[in-house]
Structure formats: structure tokens, C-alpha cells
Design a protein around this motif. Sequence first.
Motif, PDB file in Angstrom:
ATOM      1  N   LEU A   1      -3.823  -9.401  -3.411  1.00 12.98           N
ATOM      2  CA  LEU A   1      -4.037  -8.492  -4.546  1.00 12.98           C
ATOM      3  C   LEU A   1      -4.442  -6.943  -3.785  1.00 12.98           C
ATOM      4  CD1 LEU A   1      -4.079  -7.815  -7.290  1.00 12.98           C
ATOM      5  CD2 LEU A   1      -6.447  -8.631  -7.444  1.00 12.98           C
ATOM      6  N   ARG A   2      -5.247  -7.195  -2.738  1.00 15.85           N
ATOM      7  CA  ARG A   2      -5.599  -5.972  -1.882  1.00 15.85           C
ATOM      8  C   ARG A   2      -4.254  -5.443  -1.224  1.00 15.85           C
ATOM      9  NH1 ARG A   2     -11.186  -5.131  -0.434  1.00 15.85           N
ATOM     10  NH2 ARG A   2     -12.406  -6.586  -1.481  1.00 15.85           N
ATOM     11  N   ASP A   3      -3.492  -5.926  -0.555  1.00 13.02           N
ATOM     12  CA  ASP A   3      -2.250  -5.860   0.010  1.00 13.02           C
ATOM     13  C   ASP A   3      -1.249  -5.106  -0.908  1.00 13.02           C
ATOM     14  OD1 ASP A   3      -3.060  -6.842   2.589  1.00 13.02           O
ATOM     15  OD2 ASP A   3      -1.947  -8.563   2.610  1.00 13.02           O
ATOM     16  N   PHE A   4      -1.208  -5.947  -2.101  1.00  9.90           N
ATOM     17  CA  PHE A   4      -0.256  -5.109  -3.224  1.00  9.90           C
ATOM     18  C   PHE A   4      -0.788  -3.891  -3.622  1.00  9.90           C
ATOM     19  CE2 PHE A   4      -0.027  -4.361  -7.798  1.00  9.90           C
ATOM     20  CZ  PHE A   4       1.226  -4.183  -7.811  1.00  9.90           C
ATOM     21  N   ALA A   5      -2.153  -3.618  -4.089  1.00 12.60           N
ATOM     22  CA  ALA A   5      -2.704  -2.379  -4.433  1.00 12.60           C
ATOM     23  C   ALA A   5      -2.468  -1.335  -3.109  1.00 12.60           C
ATOM     24  CB  ALA A   5      -3.958  -2.588  -4.767  1.00 12.60           C
ATOM     25  N   TRP A   6      -2.719  -1.772  -2.005  1.00 18.12           N
ATOM     26  CA  TRP A   6      -2.801  -0.648  -0.806  1.00 18.12           C
ATOM     27  C   TRP A   6      -1.031  -0.426  -0.795  1.00 18.12           C
ATOM     28  CZ3 TRP A   6      -5.673   1.966   2.148  1.00 18.12           C
ATOM     29  CH2 TRP A   6      -4.989   2.694   3.098  1.00 18.12           C
ATOM     30  N   SER A   7      -0.094  -1.351  -1.091  1.00 15.56           N
ATOM     31  CA  SER A   7       1.237  -0.738  -0.607  1.00 15.56           C
ATOM     32  C   SER A   7       1.660  -0.137  -1.671  1.00 15.56           C
ATOM     33  CB  SER A   7       1.992  -2.332  -0.718  1.00 15.56           C
ATOM     34  OG  SER A   7       1.987  -3.009   0.337  1.00 15.56           O
ATOM     35  N   PHE A   8       1.097  -0.427  -3.118  1.00 14.09           N
ATOM     36  CA  PHE A   8       1.464   0.409  -4.307  1.00 14.09           C
ATOM     37  C   PHE A   8       0.914   1.609  -4.194  1.00 14.09           C
ATOM     38  CE2 PHE A   8       1.432   2.051  -8.666  1.00 14.09           C
ATOM     39  CZ  PHE A   8       2.478   1.076  -9.339  1.00 14.09           C
ATOM     40  N   ALA A   9      -0.200   2.164  -3.807  1.00 13.46           N
ATOM     41  CA  ALA A   9      -0.739   3.386  -3.612  1.00 13.46           C
ATOM     42  C   ALA A   9       0.080   4.193  -2.287  1.00 13.46           C
ATOM     43  CB  ALA A   9      -2.140   3.480  -3.370  1.00 13.46           C
ATOM     44  N   TYR A  10       0.400   3.460  -1.249  1.00 13.89           N
ATOM     45  CA  TYR A  10       0.958   4.144  -0.140  1.00 13.89           C
ATOM     46  C   TYR A  10       2.466   4.587  -0.534  1.00 13.89           C
ATOM     47  CZ  TYR A  10       1.828   5.048   4.665  1.00 13.89           C
ATOM     48  OH  TYR A  10       2.042   5.651   5.709  1.00 13.89           O
ATOM     49  N   HIS A  11       3.093   3.628  -1.223  1.00 18.55           N
ATOM     50  CA  HIS A  11       4.382   3.843  -1.941  1.00 18.55           C
ATOM     51  C   HIS A  11       4.657   5.337  -2.516  1.00 18.55           C
ATOM     52  CE1 HIS A  11       8.665   3.395  -2.976  1.00 18.55           C
ATOM     53  NE2 HIS A  11       8.224   3.617  -4.445  1.00 18.55           N
ATOM     54  N   LEU A  12       3.572   5.540  -3.323  1.00 11.05           N
ATOM     55  CA  LEU A  12       3.432   6.938  -4.304  1.00 11.05           C
ATOM     56  C   LEU A  12       2.887   7.997  -3.280  1.00 11.05           C
ATOM     57  CD1 LEU A  12       2.542   5.425  -7.604  1.00 11.05           C
ATOM     58  CD2 LEU A  12       4.734   6.017  -6.907  1.00 11.05           C
ATOM     59  N   HIS A  13       2.331   7.672  -2.344  1.00 12.78           N
ATOM     60  CA  HIS A  13       1.506   8.738  -1.534  1.00 12.78           C
ATOM     61  C   HIS A  13       1.471   8.358  -0.095  1.00 12.78           C
ATOM     62  CE1 HIS A  13      -0.067  10.755  -5.102  1.00 12.78           C
ATOM     63  NE2 HIS A  13      -0.153   9.261  -5.489  1.00 12.78           N
ATOM     64  N   PRO A  14       2.837   8.443   0.551  1.00 11.53           N
ATOM     65  CA  PRO A  14       2.804   7.748   1.821  1.00 11.53           C
ATOM     66  C   PRO A  14       2.212   8.792   3.043  1.00 11.53           C
ATOM     67  CG  PRO A  14       4.929   8.809   1.087  1.00 11.53           C
ATOM     68  CD  PRO A  14       4.009   8.564   0.117  1.00 11.53           C
TER      69      PRO A  14
END
Length: 95
Positions: free
Chosen positions: A42-55
Motif C-alpha cells: 500500500l505504501r509502495d502504491f501510494a508513493w508510485s501514484f504520487a510520483y507518477h503525477l509529480h515526478p
Amino acid sequence: MRVLGVSEVIARYEGYGDSGNFEELALQPDQTDLPDDLETALRDFAWSFAYHLHPGFENNEGGYGELTWDVSADSITLDHADRYVECSHSFDEGL
């Protein structure tokens, strides 16, 4: 998440100086316990989601935010802020 009775996930993150981390992971209802592997995913998913929108938000002065996943409505909201340094420079000669 629904099987575990989770109705909402809130993940707060922050990054700066070329690194980043999760500050907090909160679930609703409060008493919900996740297995370690599911919490990591879940932490990995949330980090990836945020990073995808704000690399690159973890670089330099960095950025921070909060991902809210309404599990019941299957909807995600991302509230993100980027930090930056601003300079205003003037040079006057021979006035």
C-alpha cells in the motif's frame, strides 16, 4: 481493502534532498490492522501514484502531500505541494 473492512486510506509523504519517505499511513476505521506485506504494498502504491503525477518531487527542496483513497467510492484524491527557492536579483551600476 474492502475484504478487511477498510473504507478509507490516507497516506502522507514527504521528499527532499534526493530522498523521500512516508510520514504516516492511516486507515478508517482506525482499529484496522494490515498484514506487513499488504502495508508495504500500500505504501509502495501510494508513493508510485504520487510520483507518477509529480515526478522528481523528492529532489532539491522537495515536496509533500497526502493521498486519500476512498475505498468505498474507489476514488483517489492527491493533495500535493512542491517546495522551491525563489530569488529576486537586481544590479545597478553607474546611476
